[in-house]
Scaffold this active site. Structure first.
Site, PDB file in Angstrom:
ATOM      1  N   ASP A 157      -6.214  61.599  23.318  1.00  0.00           N
ATOM      2  CA  ASP A 157      -7.310  60.744  22.121  1.00  0.00           C
ATOM      3  C   ASP A 157      -6.332  60.487  20.882  1.00  0.00           C
ATOM      4  O   ASP A 157      -5.178  60.566  20.801  1.00  0.00           O
ATOM      5  CB  ASP A 157      -8.266  61.920  22.038  1.00  0.00           C
ATOM      6  CG  ASP A 157      -7.880  62.880  21.053  1.00  0.00           C
ATOM      7  OD1 ASP A 157      -6.925  62.942  20.441  1.00  0.00           O
ATOM      8  OD2 ASP A 157      -8.717  64.136  21.180  1.00  0.00           O
ATOM      9  N   GLY A 199      -5.879  61.487  18.032  1.00  0.00           N
ATOM     10  CA  GLY A 199      -5.270  62.289  17.116  1.00  0.00           C
ATOM     11  C   GLY A 199      -4.081  63.245  18.056  1.00  0.00           C
ATOM     12  O   GLY A 199      -3.232  63.767  17.191  1.00  0.00           O
ATOM     13  N   LYS A 200      -3.738  62.718  19.182  1.00  0.00           N
ATOM     14  CA  LYS A 200      -2.832  63.348  20.146  1.00  0.00           C
ATOM     15  C   LYS A 200      -1.309  62.484  19.638  1.00  0.00           C
ATOM     16  O   LYS A 200      -1.355  61.721  19.095  1.00  0.00           O
ATOM     17  CB  LYS A 200      -3.010  63.550  21.545  1.00  0.00           C
ATOM     18  CG  LYS A 200      -4.410  64.293  21.801  1.00  0.00           C
ATOM     19  CD  LYS A 200      -4.071  65.745  21.311  1.00  0.00           C
ATOM     20  CE  LYS A 200      -5.400  66.608  21.618  1.00  0.00           C
ATOM     21  NZ  LYS A 200      -6.550  66.312  21.270  1.00  0.00           N
ATOM     22  N   ILE A 201      -0.279  63.054  20.205  1.00  0.00           N
ATOM     23  CA  ILE A 201       1.162  62.598  20.078  1.00  0.00           C
ATOM     24  C   ILE A 201       1.423  61.173  20.909  1.00  0.00           C
ATOM     25  O   ILE A 201       1.520  60.111  20.555  1.00  0.00           O
ATOM     26  CB  ILE A 201       2.142  63.690  20.530  1.00  0.00           C
ATOM     27  CG1 ILE A 201       2.008  64.925  19.833  1.00  0.00           C
ATOM     28  CG2 ILE A 201       3.585  63.063  20.470  1.00  0.00           C
ATOM     29  CD1 ILE A 201       2.924  65.942  20.478  1.00  0.00           C
ATOM     30  N   VAL A 215      -0.777  58.524  22.593  1.00  0.00           N
ATOM     31  CA  VAL A 215      -2.184  57.954  22.273  1.00  0.00           C
ATOM     32  C   VAL A 215      -2.707  57.129  23.191  1.00  0.00           C
ATOM     33  O   VAL A 215      -1.911  56.099  23.540  1.00  0.00           O
ATOM     34  CB  VAL A 215      -2.587  57.698  21.025  1.00  0.00           C
ATOM     35  CG1 VAL A 215      -3.740  56.862  20.623  1.00  0.00           C
ATOM     36  CG2 VAL A 215      -2.427  58.765  20.076  1.00  0.00           C
TER      37      VAL A 215
END
Length: 380
Positions: free
Chosen positions: A179, A181-183, A185
């Site tokens: 999503d 906010g992840k590393i 994306v």
């Protein structure tokens, strides 16, 4: 505002999306297959064992369904975990049973799991807190010895390993998140790994309405059917991803080494800058052979100043947070557990900004502000 999490998207991702647009096919297609293939290579498993989804939560719900978890079953979950995990268990009619975690690592131990195990325990779903692998090797052994399924919530552990083995591959199934906010994306997205090839073969069907035959002229010819005909083997929803998002994900996955390298630098800067700040503890060092994804950087405070420090930082343009609030305190799950280590951690822990787009000046600004504000609060 300095964000706590932030994606790194640029010209390469835009070019990949443009290529998809030029094909006039933006649904699930060749790019999705390519992204799944690349991810399988990344975690070191055969390609047929991974399936992409439109979210990690959808992948987790599918894992619970594939595991056959249902009414009468209990599933152990560390109370410091994502709400979607507990929702997947409860939605299946099973009972989430929350266990404690270590105060410093916020990861569970075998002893924490064993303390709440009963004859109804069907599975364990374990998070790798902040990207730190935790006691996953011992937990996997304990689950096998006790005939308990192990599902890894590897949402924030995309680059985490133990002795070179990818987190997510120690258990029976695992889910990752892509999503915003992840590393890595894809805007929104997830991936599911299923160790058992027969169960893994069912995952794409569950992701696409339970349809036995995928649409397409070529596949229909191979099966000697009309391409508009289909059969349904399960009453499933639709949680597939598409070529636009997969194209972004493929570029992001290739950039993962540079992302992790930058996050490692930021974590090292925080470690050094905050090492001698009285009343502040940095994340504990990793055991030998463990590699983290550096998804979270957390500090813990002596005394009751965490909330005040969080407000102070926000007022100075630095966004912080705590993840994840203990699930045993959520009324909907009906838990009456008392889990003292998790409860203590939830009152003392604060996540600082860490993402690969942070500049050195921003990292130092965060560290300096924490030092200054802690000194002021501690002196009162």
């Amino acid at each position: 505002m300095i964000n706590i999490f932030q994606p790194s998207l640029g010209e390469a991702e835009l070019a990949a999306v443009a290529e998809v647009f030029a094909t006039n096919w933006i649904g699930k297609g060749a790019r999705v297959d390519g992204f799944e293939t690349a991810f399988a290579q990344h975690i070191g498993v055969p390609r047929p064992l991974v399936t992409s989804f439109n979210s990690c939560t959808a992948a987790t719900f599918t894992a619970v369904e594939l595991a056959g978890i249902g009414p009468g079953d209990e599933v152990i979950i560390p109370t410091v975990c994502f709400v979607g995990v507990a929702n997947a268990v409860a939605a299946a009619g099973a009972r989430p049973v929350f266990c404690d975690v270590a105060t410093r690592t916020l990861n569970p131990s075998v002893a924490d799991l064993d303390a709440v195990r009963t004859e109804r325990t069907r599975a364990v779903i374990v998070l790798h807190y902040g990207g730190h692998p935790g006691d996953i090797v011992a937990i996997a052994d304990w689950c096998r010895d006790n005939g308990i399924l192990l599902i890894e919530d590897a949402a924030i552990a995309i680059a985490s390993r133990v002795d070179g083995r990818a987190c997510g591959t120690f258990g029976d199934m695992a889910a990752w998140s892509f999503d915003h906010g992840k590393i890595v994306v894809t805007v929104d997205g997830g991936m599911l790994y299923v160790r058992d090839p027969e169960l893994a073969e069912r995952a794409p069907t569950l992701a696409y309405l339970g349809l036995e035959q995928s649409s397409g002229y070529d596949s229909a010819l191979r099966q000697r059917t009309r391409w508009w005909d289909f059969e349904v083997s399960s009453f499933s929803g639709r949680s597939v991803t598409n070529d636009v998002l997969a194209a972004i994900g493929a570029v992001q996955l290739r950039r993962l080494p540079e992302f992790i390298a930058r996050r490692r630098e930021i974590a090292a800067h925080y470690d050094e800058a905050l090492a001698n700040v009285g009343g502040v503890a940095c994340p504990p060092p990793l055991p030998a052979g463990h590699e983290t994804s550096y998804y979270m950087y957390w500090i813990q405070f002596d005394g009751d100043i965490r909330d005040e420090i969080a407000r102070d930082l926000y007022e100075e343009g630095i966004y912080t947070s705590f993840r994840y609030p203990p699930l045993h305190r959520v009324k909907a799950y009906g838990s009456d557990a008392r889990l003292p280590c998790a409860e203590e951690a939830a009152e003392r822990t604060l996540l600082l900004p860490i993402h690969q787009a942070l500049t050195d000046a921003e990292v130092e600004r965060v560290a300096e502000t924490v030092r200054r504000r802690v000194q002021v609060r501690s002196a009162r």
